[in-house]
Design an enzyme around this catalytic site. Sequence first.
Site, PDB file in Angstrom:
ATOM      1  N   CYS A   1    -157.676 -48.951  26.476  1.00  0.00           N
ATOM      2  CA  CYS A   1    -157.021 -48.345  25.305  1.00  0.00           C
ATOM      3  C   CYS A   1    -157.456 -49.112  24.070  1.00  0.00           C
ATOM      4  O   CYS A   1    -158.380 -49.914  24.124  1.00  0.00           O
ATOM      5  CB  CYS A   1    -155.506 -48.271  25.461  1.00  0.00           C
ATOM      6  SG  CYS A   1    -154.631 -49.823  25.289  1.00  0.00           S
TER       7      CYS A   1
ATOM      8  N   CYS B   1    -156.358 -43.353  25.567  1.00  0.00           N
ATOM      9  CA  CYS B   1    -156.171 -42.895  24.193  1.00  0.00           C
ATOM     10  C   CYS B   1    -157.518 -42.426  23.656  1.00  0.00           C
ATOM     11  O   CYS B   1    -158.570 -42.873  24.112  1.00  0.00           O
ATOM     12  CB  CYS B   1    -155.552 -43.968  23.304  1.00  0.00           C
ATOM     13  SG  CYS B   1    -156.617 -45.360  22.922  1.00  0.00           S
TER      14      CYS B   1
ATOM     15  N   CYS C   1    -165.562 -46.347  23.721  1.00  0.00           N
ATOM     16  CA  CYS C   1    -165.826 -46.906  25.046  1.00  0.00           C
ATOM     17  C   CYS C   1    -167.310 -47.226  25.205  1.00  0.00           C
ATOM     18  O   CYS C   1    -168.164 -46.371  24.961  1.00  0.00           O
ATOM     19  CB  CYS C   1    -165.390 -45.917  26.129  1.00  0.00           C
ATOM     20  SG  CYS C   1    -165.542 -46.559  27.806  1.00  0.00           S
TER      21      CYS C   1
END
Length: 138
Positions: free
Chosen positions: A8, A80, A87
Site C-alpha cells: 500500500c 490501494c 508498484c
Amino acid sequence: MKKVLVLCTGNSCRSQIAHGYLNQLAAGKAEIFSAGVETHGLNPGAIATMLEDGIDISGNTSNNVDEYTHIDFDYVITVCDNALERCPVFPGAVRQLHQNFPDPSKFKGASEEENKAEFRRVRNLIKEYLQNFVDNNL
C-alpha cells in the site's frame, strides 16, 4: 511455500491489516510480507482494530517496498490505487492482484466512535477479500 507481498502507500494501515490476516489465514501455506511505496509508521488505529479481532500486529514494522526487490514473490497484492500505480516490477512469475480499499486513517468522522467504526468496516472488507484469496490461491 508461497511468498506473498501486500503493498500500500505507507505500510501503516491497510497493508498491515492484510499482513495480520494473511499470517493467520495462510499459516503454513505462505510467507507473508508487507510494504509501502513510502513508510509512514504503524497506525495505532490499525493496531487497535486488529486487537479487537484477536490479532496483534503491534510488533510489525513499516517497511519500504525497495527492501524486498530481491525476493521472488508468487503474489503481490496492492490494496490501494496509489500502490498499484507506483508498484515496482518484480522479477519472475509473480501474479499481481489489486483491490482498492479506502484508507481508514483518512476518514474524519464526527466522533471517535465513527472513526473506529470506519477502521472496523475497512478491516472487515480486507478480511473477506483475503479469505477469498487464500481459498482460491493457496
